[in-house]
Design a protein around this motif. Structure first.
Motif, mmCIF file in Angstrom:
data_model
loop_
_atom_site.group_PDB
_atom_site.id
_atom_site.type_symbol
_atom_site.label_atom_id
_atom_site.label_comp_id
_atom_site.label_asym_id
_atom_site.label_seq_id
_atom_site.Cartn_x
_atom_site.Cartn_y
_atom_site.Cartn_z
ATOM 1 N N GLU A 122 0.840 -1.202 0.000
ATOM 2 C CA GLU A 122 0.000 0.000 0.000
ATOM 3 C C GLU A 122 0.874 1.251 0.000
ATOM 4 O O GLU A 122 0.587 2.233 -0.696
ATOM 5 N N MET A 123 1.961 1.231 0.760
ATOM 6 C CA MET A 123 2.882 2.364 0.764
ATOM 7 C C MET A 123 3.582 2.509 -0.581
ATOM 8 O O MET A 123 3.803 3.634 -1.050
ATOM 9 N N ALA A 140 -1.684 4.212 4.941
ATOM 10 C CA ALA A 140 -1.605 2.799 4.559
ATOM 11 C C ALA A 140 -2.214 1.909 5.626
ATOM 12 O O ALA A 140 -2.954 0.954 5.317
#
Length: 449
Positions: A397-398, A438
């Motif tokens: 997600e990051m 995130a």
């Protein structure tokens, strides 16, 4: 081919649906030309074409904040390092069997950062070679062959050091004279007793080696315990384990490939936090800011007989261009105050993540020193159950939000955050804010499931 179960945050070559046609083409070309042994990071691999400072750029000129890459530790394409490489390459590049000021000047400057007892340096091209050489010296010096490492250690890829790198997985067997000990875990175990517990593990490994007729030669550890999950505190906990191996005539080898060169902030070298002086210290990746130079620093009495009876030579280890890169890197660290920056900004990041922990139940522990940070994610804080799946999701997600980190740890649930040394407070704010977003996104997905 299935995703590599032994490597965290690795790309699954069979999952290419999310890739563009161009990316699929590169993945296929890579597999055809390089074979099956190589690995890529992230669910959607990055195609990076340029680096500058703490930033990496892809083919679309998107900027990614690099909070993971310790190879170019003083910043991607640092102009002083680039200039040093180019200038020396235009004059001379050769091996170390000629006299040359460059290798000697760098050796003297490097040794000046170590305790006086460590006064010889030997150069290699990679950290793997440095650890390989350290094992040769240790076995020669002690007459033993037994090596003790941690349960998820990584020390390199030559045959000798792959045999002491338990993190490479079951398909890369440990040597018959290698023993592993539990990581010095301060989250699952009491921090007050971590030194005693780690030393007991080392003593048990020594006893088992001797039981099988194997004389102990060395205890080899990465002093930030990166692969095991990042364990830095309390300072001094390594002392009893070092005493244990030396009581049996063995040596202590500090692998500083990841913890060294101001990475841990409070000290130039990770071992210094523990108030000990190793017998051998190995170095690698950050030494030339990505240029292939590595080496080891050793007590002269440890290496003297080895050197006298069996000469050491490495064609490219310590060549003039590599030494120019390394000298420039060391000067940048010292002249730009990067050790103090590592200390201050690292503390700022850890405090920011601890504030996130108040709102995010996934965060079980935040630890580290300087710009080497581990964030342990758990699905239940009371039982400390590892959130391995969520850890992988947070990392990716990051990456989608263009901040790069990875994962580590014996349970696969520790975010490995390792920003470049010039990281600013502004960069740190972006890192923490992106981690907040995130964690929120991953938690919301968990709730919907």
């Amino acid at each position: 081919m299935k995703q590599d179960k032994a490597m965290l945050n690795s790309f699954d070559p069979s999952a290419t649906n999310a890739l563009t046609a161009a990316e699929k083409g590169l993945v296929n070309r890579r597999a055809a030309a390089l074979g099956t042994a190589y690995r890529l990071f992230y669910e959607q691999p990055l195609h990076i074409v340029r680096g500058e400072g703490v930033w990496l750029f892809d083919t679309a000129a998107n900027a990614y904040l690099d909070a993971y890459n310790n190879v170019a530790s003083v910043g991607h394409c640092h102009p002083k390092v680039v200039e040093a490489i180019a200038s020396q390459a235009a004059v001379l590049n050769t091996h170390t069997r000629y006299l040359h000021d460059g290798i000697l000047t760098y050796a003297e400057k490097l040794l000046a950062t170590f305790p006086g007892a460590l006064s010889n340096v030997m150069f290699t091209c990679t950290g793997s070679e440095a650890n390989d050489l350290a094992l040769r010296i240790a076995r020669f010096r002690t007459g033993g062959s037994g090596i003790i490492v941690t349960q998820l250690a990584y020390h390199g890829v030559t045959s000798a050091v792959a045999a002491v790198s338990s993190s490479l997985g079951e398909s890369v067997p440990l040597g018959t004279d290698v023993r592993t000990v539990p990581a010095p875990d301060t989250y699952l175990g009491d921090p007050a007793t971590v030194g005693e517990r780690f030393a007991q593990g080392v003593k048990a490994a020594i006893a088992d080696l001797k039981r099988h007729g194997i004389k102990p030669a060395a205890l080899l550890v990465d002093t930030i315990f990166s692969s095991d999950g990042v364990f830095a505190d309390p300072a001094g906990f390594l002392g009893p384990a070092v005493e244990a191996i030396r009581a049996e005539g063995g040596l202590f080898i500090a692998d500083e490939v990841q913890a060294g060169f101001a990475r841990t902030g409070s000290k130039m070298w990770g071992f210094q936090r523990h108030g000990i002086v190793p017998d051998i210290v190995t170095m690698g990746k950050p030494m030339g800011n990505g240029h292939p130079i590595a080496g080891l620093v050793v007590r002269p009495e440890v290496v003297s007989e080895f050197g006298a009876s069996g000469r050491y030579f490495n064609t490219f280890g310590g060549n003039p261009v590599s030494c120019a890169a390394a000298m420039a890197t060391l000067r940048v660290i010292q002249e730009e105050g990067l050790q103090e920056n590592s200390r201050a900004v690292g503390a700022y990041i850890r405090e920011g993540i601890r504030e996130l922990a108040v709102r995010h139940e996934l965060i079980g522990d935040v630890r580290g020193d300087g710009l080497f940070i581990g964030v342990e994610l758990v699905s239940d804080q009371a039982s400390k159950t590892a959130a391995k799946k969520e850890t992988n999701e947070v990392v990716n997600e990051m990456r989608r939000r263009r901040v790069l980190i990875s994962a580590t740890g014996t349970r696969g649930n520790v975010l490995k955050i390792r920003p470049l040394l010039p990281f600013s407070r502004e960069n740190a704010d972006q890192l923490v804010e992106t981690l907040d977003a995130a964690l929120t996104a991953v938690s919301q997905r968990r709730t919907k499931q």
